[in-house]
Enzyme design. Sequence first.
Site, PDB file in Angstrom:
ATOM      1  N   ASP A   1      -8.151   7.822   8.017  1.00 44.79           N
ATOM      2  CA  ASP A   1      -8.167   7.112   6.730  1.00 44.79           C
ATOM      3  C   ASP A   1      -9.132   5.930   6.803  1.00 44.79           C
ATOM      4  O   ASP A   1      -8.799   4.811   6.404  1.00 44.79           O
ATOM      5  CB  ASP A   1      -6.764   6.643   6.362  1.00 44.79           C
ATOM      6  CG  ASP A   1      -6.644   6.270   4.873  1.00 44.79           C
ATOM      7  OD1 ASP A   1      -7.496   6.710   4.084  1.00 44.79           O
ATOM      8  OD2 ASP A   1      -5.703   5.536   4.515  1.00 44.79           O
TER       9      ASP A   1
ATOM     10  N   VAL B   1       3.425  -5.099   3.808  1.00 47.34           N
ATOM     11  CA  VAL B   1       3.145  -5.984   4.931  1.00 47.34           C
ATOM     12  C   VAL B   1       3.600  -7.400   4.582  1.00 47.34           C
ATOM     13  O   VAL B   1       3.267  -7.922   3.514  1.00 47.34           O
ATOM     14  CB  VAL B   1       1.639  -5.981   5.292  1.00 47.34           C
ATOM     15  CG1 VAL B   1       1.381  -6.917   6.471  1.00 47.34           C
ATOM     16  CG2 VAL B   1       1.182  -4.567   5.612  1.00 47.34           C
TER      17      VAL B   1
ATOM     18  N   LYS C   1       4.974  -4.872   9.172  1.00 53.06           N
ATOM     19  CA  LYS C   1       4.838  -3.758   8.235  1.00 53.06           C
ATOM     20  C   LYS C   1       6.136  -2.977   8.187  1.00 53.06           C
ATOM     21  O   LYS C   1       6.693  -2.613   9.223  1.00 53.06           O
ATOM     22  CB  LYS C   1       3.683  -2.847   8.661  1.00 53.06           C
ATOM     23  CG  LYS C   1       3.449  -1.677   7.712  1.00 53.06           C
ATOM     24  CD  LYS C   1       2.217  -0.885   8.116  1.00 53.06           C
ATOM     25  CE  LYS C   1       1.982   0.280   7.173  1.00 53.06           C
ATOM     26  NZ  LYS C   1       0.767   1.048   7.538  1.00 53.06           N
TER      27      LYS C   1
ATOM     28  N   GLY D   1       0.833  -1.184   0.000  1.00 52.34           N
ATOM     29  CA  GLY D   1       0.000   0.000   0.000  1.00 52.34           C
ATOM     30  C   GLY D   1       0.870   1.237   0.000  1.00 52.34           C
ATOM     31  O   GLY D   1       2.106   1.156   0.030  1.00 52.34           O
ATOM     32  N   GLY D   2       0.201   2.394  -0.059  1.00 52.03           N
ATOM     33  CA  GLY D   2       0.928   3.642  -0.105  1.00 52.03           C
ATOM     34  C   GLY D   2       1.773   3.897   1.122  1.00 52.03           C
ATOM     35  O   GLY D   2       2.766   4.625   1.072  1.00 52.03           O
ATOM     36  N   MET D   3       1.370   3.324   2.270  1.00 49.96           N
ATOM     37  CA  MET D   3       2.073   3.609   3.518  1.00 49.96           C
ATOM     38  C   MET D   3       2.930   2.458   4.002  1.00 49.96           C
ATOM     39  O   MET D   3       3.397   2.473   5.132  1.00 49.96           O
ATOM     40  CB  MET D   3       1.054   3.979   4.608  1.00 49.96           C
ATOM     41  CG  MET D   3       0.352   5.309   4.366  1.00 49.96           C
ATOM     42  SD  MET D   3       1.480   6.682   4.218  1.00 49.96           S
ATOM     43  CE  MET D   3       2.137   6.728   5.890  1.00 49.96           C
TER      44      MET D   3
END
Length: 379
Positions: free
Chosen positions: A176, A68, A83, A63-65
Amino acid sequence: MKRPRPFDTTTSAARPAFGLEPSQAGAPPEPPKKAPARFTDTGPVRAGGRLGPYVVTAELARGGMGVVYRARHEGLGREVALKVLPLGALAGKDELARFRLEARAAARLRHPNVVVVHDVGESEGVVYLAMDLVAGRSLEALAAAGPLDPREAATLCAKVADGLHHAHAQGVLHRDLKPANVLVTPEGEPMLVDFGLAKVVDAGEELAGPTRSGQLLGTPSYMAPEQAKGVYADARTDVYGLGGTLYTALTGEVPFDGPDLLRVLYRVINQDVTAPSSLRPGLDRDLETICLACLEKEPARRYASAAELADDLRRWLRGEAIRARPPTRVERLGRWVRRNRVAAAAAAYAVGLVVVGGTVGTVWAVRRRAAEEVRAAET
């Protein structure tokens, strides 16, 4: 109807591009070259590799952040979700600060419907956090297969609201909320995950670190209007995001979409969401009212807390009267006027012309009739 993929602006970090290698496209193959670790997207992380006491076994999601991985604590034998930051050691100070904030925010939360963070550390320049490994699928994946049963959707979102209220009580805003950040276990328990954009407040002191005024953070299709404007966020901002999550669970659609980011943001700020019952005929009116109360443009018109939302959802599940009420026609007109002042002024001017024109015409007709009656009397 094909559900569009929401725009994601959760990070400015570059994402890897996937395409054909020269050898696949028909060009002569080149000798393989081993890229230095600093050019990999997550540093030295790979299946079979180690991060501190953890042995990485497989990649689970990107994902963008962050990325995982499935991993195992070598000493305890416990499997976790690990993560790590994208871009590994190349992550900037803002990304590192936000990542550490996520660990700090999630670590203070202990609730059955919030994923538990066990550890945070750094190894070979890679920052990581270890959390519960949750089996199951995201609510986004479940809704992509079709709208959920209304009672199932209400039950899941009520439990997420419980976890969200716990986070707010601990001074943590998620910022979010979306179906992709709700994992549903095989037993049907929802888990709120990914506090990568969290805002932490301690005794009135904001500790969000890299967040700047006017910075766009979140997923626009589920973003509250005040968040889309980049002005502020509070508990009602998260209520909006959870309302958008309920909307998708009920309809299989995102609340707002568009051909580009600016169009989505314009609609989030200026347009009312399509009523869920228009996309799902026969949907219970009270459940629709709860969903739309979360998605009000003005924060003061939403549920004041996630606890109030959870309470109304459970009232609906028990067949009791809900506290939210649908807006009247006058209220809807008033909101439209406030958001569309130029169009409203033009409409008022046009109506005024019609009224004035009608009045002049009436006076002229009366005077003409009176003159005819005078002439008839004289003859």
